[in-house]
Design an enzyme around this catalytic site. Structure first.
Site, PDB file in Angstrom:
ATOM      1  N   ASP A 441     -31.157  65.771  17.161  1.00 22.34           N
ATOM      2  CA  ASP A 441     -29.769  65.706  16.695  1.00 22.34           C
ATOM      3  C   ASP A 441     -29.411  64.295  16.200  1.00 22.34           C
ATOM      4  OD1 ASP A 441     -27.263  66.681  16.098  1.00 22.34           O
ATOM      5  OD2 ASP A 441     -26.925  67.539  18.078  1.00 22.34           O
ATOM      6  N   ASP A 508     -22.783  73.458  12.674  1.00 27.53           N
ATOM      7  CA  ASP A 508     -22.258  73.663  14.024  1.00 27.53           C
ATOM      8  C   ASP A 508     -21.280  74.828  14.072  1.00 27.53           C
ATOM      9  OD1 ASP A 508     -23.699  71.769  15.341  1.00 27.53           O
ATOM     10  OD2 ASP A 508     -22.084  70.312  15.546  1.00 27.53           O
TER      11      ASP A 508
END
Length: 711
Positions: A441, A508
């Site tokens: 990430d 997301d």
């Protein structure tokens, strides 16, 4: 194939031809494949240049801009020599495409400074995408500064519209079409990443067809379109020249990132070629063409609030439903109980994992699932042991308060000591956990680009070189691990990352309505096997809207399927539905992940949207058709399928869904299914529509060939 006739080079792909006149640095032709080369000299009109520079009565956007030792910026690159290379050269320190193909090397020299410019064109035997790159070599005795070096320039004749893929966090890669008027239009990224806002994949649409471009780079980029009064349209792509000033010492070279381009008659053709190119010449390693596992990720189900018992409960429920991989997300390390602390402390939180990472991973494996782990290696929290020990590792401008995004700072990856720390720390995480999957990430962008001893104009690119050094070392060290990139969702979804990470988290935002557009936009330049797509709980974490569980699954099948929820909270009925979903997905996983992909309807402007994936032999296809809104009093929504054999007969059967009472089935010829209207007469009969606030109407169809020929 590359053929030479004097100073003219003819580069041929399976369906296109590119003709270059090397001595004058011109494009003579680029488009549909020519059967016979003929005399290109007679077709010359406006000069379509493959490089451009300031001066010599040229005031268009330059592909190269140098600040010479005397302070001047004029250059006069002229042809020096050419060479056809049997093997594609690598680009030092940067990701690039690979595979069988020939490369044309062209050399141009600015005689007053002795600086040499090299431009490379690679054609592959199996694909229409052409790889292009540039490098500069300083053969003088004085240093100079590069202010711009485009990776690719293509001049086109005529008027074009520009298609870009723009957005923001949680709404990445929305398709935007513009008519290109006279003047300069550009998109770019200045935040240190290819960005949520403007993806480097772009298209130019004209009467002759569609030209597409992308950059094999994950940092600041810039795509320029200039429509000239002369009737010429220039396209440039490369590193953003914002805050870029690279010192090139005598005897040094600078390599620009690789760019790629292709031509096709339409957008579907462009996508087909780009998908095939990425699958064969960008993605590499064990997982290149290997079917990806169905996973469950605990993030939206637990966030930071978990312990061993809760995680093992999710794993058991997931295993029962048919999931193959458990992914432990943020919160497993250091003092990480919220977003404010512990990034950089990649040691186990014993309390939350019940005895350490290896202990938990072994328990997961005993349940029968593979184990995956989340890391955010490029970041540091000020409340962390790492920051207290090495505050100099953080990216900060001396004497100024740093900008804090998500309560964290970036590590200074331009520093080799920091690079080595990240490699050691993350390698240890993977090794001790035995993870077969890593989610990498990157949850904030660069706001304080500074490193001691690094010229400001070089920082952004040196950060990227450090990043690529890290990921190349780690992925080489763990060749069997499936890596999925993430950047606050899809904020760094690009070809550079896909050279190391076999797939990327698309966004997301897992809301089905939003994901339909996000995945549709992404699919123009990137294949479905690279797009992570999860079924999450409802109401959705980001939007608050709800959609039937079957609808969420249908749309998630447009990428690599996963589940993002606490599966212990599912009802018996929901568990049964998910079990059937996963059984279906596994049966048709190869088609869904690696079939020929087509978009259906129009996600950006129409009421019907969707996709279908077709096996290479055209014998099996899975299609998802979705309707945004019910239009009262209007005709039933209709769709035209794509990619089938027009001379064959197919059975079209709706997958049995919990929210529809019937599963219609009929047979029809492939030609009719692609040319006629297939009406979705039952699409509004969703039995769960009233209990879902953002309800889409969605059906999945299994299309199988029943006869070879239609008679």
């Amino acid at each position: 194939m590359i053929r030479k006739n004097g100073s003219i080079f003819c580069l041929e792909t399976p369906h296109t031809t590119l003709v270059i006149k090397a001595d004058t640095a011109e494009y003579l032709y680029y488009g549909k494949k020519l059967v016979s080369a003929g005399n290109f000299e007679s077709c010359r009109g406006l000069p379509c240049k493959l490089l451009s520079q300031f001066g010599q009565d040229d005031y268009t956007e330059p592909s190269i801009l140098l600040e010479n030792a005397d302070g001047g910026i004029s250059t006069a690159f002229t042809f020096s020599k050419s060479k056809i290379l049997k093997e594609k050269p690598q680009i030092p320190g940067l990701p690039s495409s690979y595979g069988k193909g020939k490369t044309l090397e062209l050399k141009y020299v600015d005689e007053p400074t002795k600086v040499a410019l090299y431009i490379y064109y690679t054609v592959f035997e199996d694909n229409d995408v052409i790889a292009v790159s540039s490098k500069l070599f300083n053969a003088s005795e004085k240093e100079l500064h590069i202010r711009r070096l485009a990776s690719l320039q293509l001049d086109l004749l005529g008027d074009y519209s520009v298609v870009t893929f723009e957005g923001a966090f949680a709404r990445e890669r929305q398709k935007v079409s513009r008519t290109l008027n006279k003047g300069v239009f550009y998109i770019d990224s200045k935040n240190g990443a290819s960005s949520h806002n403007r993806n480097p994949f772009v298209m130019a649409k004209g009467q002759d067809g569609v030209y597409a471009f992308n950059l094999v780079y994950s940092g600041n980029h810039k795509e320029i379109f200039e429509a000239c009064e002369s009737g010429k349209t220039r396209v440039l792509t490369g590193i953003n020249d914002f805050m870029f000033r690279w010192m090139l010492a005598p005897g040094e070279q600078f390599d620009a990132p690789e760019a790629v381009m292709c031509f096709a008659p339409d957008e579907d053709g462009v996508s087909s070629q780009m998908h095939a190119f990425i699958g064969e010449h960008i993605v590499r390693g064990k997982w290149k063409k290997k079917e990806r596992p169905v996973l469950v990720n605990n993030w939206e189900g637990t966030h930071f609030d978990f312990n061993e018992e809760k995680l093992l409960g999710i794993a058991r429920a997931a295993k029962k439903a048919g999931v193959e991989l458990f992914v432990l997300d943020d919160g497993w390390f250091g003092n990480r109980f919220d977003e404010h602390r512990a990034l950089g402390d990649w040691y186990d939180n014993i309390e939350k994992t019940g005895g350490g990472l290896k202990h938990l991973a072994d328990k997961i494996r005993e349940i029968g699932l593979d184990f995956g782990i989340w890391v955010e290696p490029e970041m540091i929290s000020e409340d962390s042991d790492l920051f207290r020990k090495h505050p100099e590792f953080a990216m900060r401008v001396p004497g100024r308060e740093p900008t804090r995004l998500r309560w964290q700072l970036c590590l200074n990856l331009a520093d080799e000591k920091v690079q080595n720390y990240v490699v050691r720390a993350i390698s240890d995480v993977i090794a001790r956990s035995g993870a077969t999957y890593v989610k990498w990430d990157y949850n904030r962008t660069l706001t304080d680009p500074f490193g001691k001893g690094i010229p400001q104009g070089e920082y952004f690119h040196r950060y990227m070189l450090g990043y690529y050094r890290i990921v190349s070392r780690i992925t080489e060290k763990f060749p069997d691990v499936l890596f999925e990139g993430c950047a606050g969702g899809g904020g760094r979804f690009d070809l550079g990352n896909l050279c190391y990470f076999q797939q990327y988290w698309t966004s997301d935002d897992t809301d089905a309505r939003k994901r339909l557009k996000i995945q549709d936009g992404t699919s123009y330049g990137y294949p479905q096997a690279t797009m992570g797509a999860h079924v999450s709980a409802c109401p959705n974490y980001h939007t608050g809207d709800s959609n039937p569980l079957e609808t969420r699954f249908n749309i998630a099948c447009g990428g690599v399927l996963g589940y993002e929820m606490d599966m212990t909270k599912l009802s018996v009925e929901e568990t049964e539905v998910i079990t059937r979903q996963i059984e279906f997905y596994k049966e048709y996983r190869k088609v869904l992940q690696f079939g020929d992909f087509y978009r259906l309807g129009n996600a950006f402007g129409g009421n019907v949207a969707g996709f279908m994936s077709v096996s290479k032999d055209k014998g099996t296809a899975v299609a998802v058709v979705t309707v945004y809104e019910q239009i009262f009093g209007g005709p039933a929504p209709a769709v035209k399928f794509k990619g089938l054999d027009p001379s064959s007969v197919y059975e079209v059967k709706a997958r049995e869904q919990a929210n529809y009472k019937k599963a219609p089935c009929f047979t029809a010829g492939g030609g009719f299914l692609m040319q006629g209207n297939v009406f979705l007469s039952d699409i509004y009969e969703d039995t769960q529509r009233r209990e879902n606030s953002g309800c889409l109407y969605s059906r999945m169809f299994l299309i199988t060939k029943v006869k070879k020929e239609y008679s």
